[in-house]
Design a protein around this motif. Structure first.
Motif, PDB file in Angstrom:
ATOM      1  N   THR A 250       0.820  -1.215   0.000  1.00  0.00           N
ATOM      2  CA  THR A 250       0.000   0.000   0.000  1.00  0.00           C
ATOM      3  C   THR A 250       0.854   1.265   0.000  1.00  0.00           C
ATOM      4  O   THR A 250       0.366   2.340  -0.354  1.00  0.00           O
ATOM      5  N   PHE A 251       2.122   1.130   0.433  1.00  0.00           N
ATOM      6  CA  PHE A 251       3.009   2.294   0.476  1.00  0.00           C
ATOM      7  C   PHE A 251       4.003   2.301  -0.693  1.00  0.00           C
ATOM      8  O   PHE A 251       4.897   3.135  -0.735  1.00  0.00           O
ATOM      9  N   GLN A 252       3.824   1.346  -1.601  1.00  0.00           N
ATOM     10  CA  GLN A 252       4.604   1.355  -2.836  1.00  0.00           C
ATOM     11  C   GLN A 252       4.237   2.616  -3.635  1.00  0.00           C
ATOM     12  O   GLN A 252       3.157   3.174  -3.447  1.00  0.00           O
ATOM     13  N   HIS A 253       5.095   3.054  -4.523  1.00  0.00           N
ATOM     14  CA  HIS A 253       4.715   4.168  -5.392  1.00  0.00           C
ATOM     15  C   HIS A 253       3.388   3.843  -6.078  1.00  0.00           C
ATOM     16  O   HIS A 253       3.177   2.716  -6.530  1.00  0.00           O
ATOM     17  N   THR A 254       2.519   4.804  -6.178  1.00  0.00           N
ATOM     18  CA  THR A 254       1.161   4.714  -6.712  1.00  0.00           C
ATOM     19  C   THR A 254       0.266   3.783  -5.891  1.00  0.00           C
ATOM     20  O   THR A 254      -0.831   3.446  -6.324  1.00  0.00           O
ATOM     21  N   GLY A 255       0.714   3.370  -4.720  1.00  0.00           N
ATOM     22  CA  GLY A 255      -0.185   2.727  -3.764  1.00  0.00           C
ATOM     23  C   GLY A 255      -0.498   1.268  -3.994  1.00  0.00           C
ATOM     24  O   GLY A 255      -1.399   0.733  -3.352  1.00  0.00           O
TER      25      GLY A 255
ATOM     26  N   ALA B 297      -6.040   9.619 -10.796  1.00  0.00           N
ATOM     27  CA  ALA B 297      -4.601   9.442 -10.630  1.00  0.00           C
ATOM     28  C   ALA B 297      -3.925   9.201 -11.973  1.00  0.00           C
ATOM     29  O   ALA B 297      -2.841   9.727 -12.235  1.00  0.00           O
TER      30      ALA B 297
ATOM     31  N   GLN C  81      -2.622   3.310 -13.246  1.00  0.00           N
ATOM     32  CA  GLN C  81      -2.040   4.382 -12.448  1.00  0.00           C
ATOM     33  C   GLN C  81      -0.523   4.209 -12.352  1.00  0.00           C
ATOM     34  O   GLN C  81       0.248   5.169 -12.483  1.00  0.00           O
TER      35      GLN C  81
ATOM     36  N   ASN D 107      -5.588   1.584  -2.688  1.00  0.00           N
ATOM     37  CA  ASN D 107      -6.282   2.695  -3.333  1.00  0.00           C
ATOM     38  C   ASN D 107      -7.785   2.479  -3.358  1.00  0.00           C
ATOM     39  O   ASN D 107      -8.292   1.624  -4.092  1.00  0.00           O
TER      40      ASN D 107
END
Lengths: 326, 326
Positions: free
Chosen positions: B43-48, B105, B77, B303
């Motif tokens: 969830t905290f990766q780039h683009t979620g 996004a 995204q 997301n």
């Protein structure tokens, strides 16, 4: 009131008991705020907030088998969990208005949640009553205790150990236990990063204290949504550190606390409690001050009732949902 | 259809571009589920979501300057963001019913979001139209592409590199890009941990495929709340790996997907999108199977529209709020 161990530095057992903080680099939120943002999130710490660092250190180092504390919630929950792990007894005096999840969690760890109507009797008065009834107990402050500060210093040490450069570290201020601990850990490691506090404007005692040069107290517990910062004043031990090490304390409006909570959800995928949103709220409060700088925002905790959170999320729909993602 | 680089293994540039997965050890959720739980959260990766791993690998390795893809949201995204970073053009074909935050996004990253009414025209048909209009473009599958699988293999490599022992790793299955990538990374590192899939019961094509021994497709896109798993079937390249490396695929009811999302909020402080809740939902689905075991649940992404999330949170209030915290 309490016997203090001669060496309050963090024990190896503490470092084994706690989880390291979670560092998050949310690109979309950074772009939205116009800063190079790192989040140090304590929402995944045991019991969901940084308080476990302090509570475990305290509960493991005092010789007493029973501990009594007043807490608006997270410290009580953390202390209850630490006492369970260490097989000690625990009574937590909580405002009857505390978040239901926090009361339930204290009880879930086998501690006594002693609910007090703070309009009738202060938490301090109730703790004094309990102390008289339990003369063998250790009476723990959630912030004004060297063992609490030392426990929280582990977070400062961790931030220093990352080796990352930040122009400033911003942390929430209620009683001052967190920021004084971070300052202790940072400075001990030789790290001189500027340290800024973020507190609710509704309860701006720490900011007023810093301006006055001495502790100033709120007259009543501030009715901020940041329930972890509903304190009358910072503690004396905390103040001794804050007055020396904290460059400034930023007063955050209720609107910006709520907006920061929503931005953390929408642009960083991070669930935070309102108190945990204070540091990001400080950037919303003073955008020019932070523009283009590398900032570490400490998110103190994530414990919030689902219904309360859902209301905060949906209160400010316009605009936020139209932005990009983490 | 597409030229494939001769060596699709993860490039060092990819490892620099992605963020490591976030490992979380939520004690309260572990106790509630009766397992020793590790969460690997993307969830905290780039683009979620994990999709950035695949999208960046693909966009950086294909020679074409324009990329067209169909995506229910997260891949689009991620691809849009990767193309922005790599200065390539990007068109993402999305169902008009995609989450508003995901459409916004894609556009926020400067890509074209081409919305299609999937009741009238399939996404594949629209991609074919666009491919004819843009003959120089690379047509990327969100899952059935060696570069996608290799990108996602970085997550398997990371899990292997933790050195942690798990009795099983559970990952969501839609098109199969994630689980085939995890399998690739794990097995390449010599890690033989049992790998289990979790897919919505409403779209159980992968489970049926595993039972049948060949790819079985859903007749229509399943209307599950797990919008990342609204696929007709797994891809051929994914199936070649899944059929060999995935021990079982657990079919998760809509109720258990939603309940897992709520438990992750309440007992782990983790915001996840419904698809991201599938692996924890699999434990709810088959509690005896997992009881007392060390399980790594992969959370694929976070997301989700605030309003949708708020509704899911408050739909199942009873019970959850009474439990302890992370």
């Amino acid at each position: 009131m309490n016997a203090m161990p001669s060496n309050p530095a963090a024990a190896p057992a503490l470092l084994q008991a706690i989880l390291p903080t979670t560092l998050i680099h949310p690109r979309s939120l950074s772009e939205h705020l116009g800063v190079e943002l790192t989040i140090a999130s304590e929402t995944f710490q045991h019991t969901g907030s940084f308080k476990f660092r302090a509570a475990y250190n305290l509960a493991s180092q005092v010789p007493q088998d029973e501990i009594i504390a007043a807490s608006s919630g997270n410290f009580g929950q953390a202390l209850a969990c630490a006492c369970k792990l260490l097989k000690k007894r625990c009574i937590v005096v909580m405002p009857a208005t505390s978040a239901a999840v926090k009361i339930a969690a204290v009880r879930g760890h086998g501690a006594v949640a002693d609910l007090v109507d703070t309009r009738v009797k202060s938490r301090a008065a109730r703790v004094a009553e309990l102390a008289a009834e339990h003369p063998g107990a250790y009476i723990a402050s959630a912030y004004d205790d060297a063992l609490v500060i030392e426990g929280n210093a582990t977070l400062g040490s961790e931030l220093a150990a990352t080796g990352q450069h930040w122009d400033a570290i911003v942390a929430p201020v209620g009683g001052g236990g967190l920021i004084s601990g971070i300052a202790t850990g940072l400075r001990r490691a030789g790290n001189t990063t500027e340290l800024l506090g973020a507190e609710p404007a509704l309860g701006n005692d720490a900011a007023r204290s810093l301006r006055a040069g001495h502790i100033v107290a709120n007259e009543t517990e501030p009715e901020t949504i940041a329930d972890g910062a509903r304190t009358l004043s910072v503690g004396k031990r905390n103040w001794a550190i804050i007055s020396r090490e904290v460059a400034d304390i930023i007063e955050v409006s209720e609107q910006n606390i709520a907006q920061a909570l929503r931005l953390l959800f929408t642009l960083a995928n991070l669930k935070v409690e309102p108190t945990g949103a204070l540091a990001v709220g400080a950037i919303l409060e003073q955008p020019q001050r932070f523009a283009g700088r590398a900032i570490c925002c400490v998110v103190s905790g994530g414990n919030v009732d689902p219904l309360n959170y859902a209301q905060l999320l949906t209160a400010g729909q316009s605009g936020v949902a139209e932005k990009g993602k983490a």
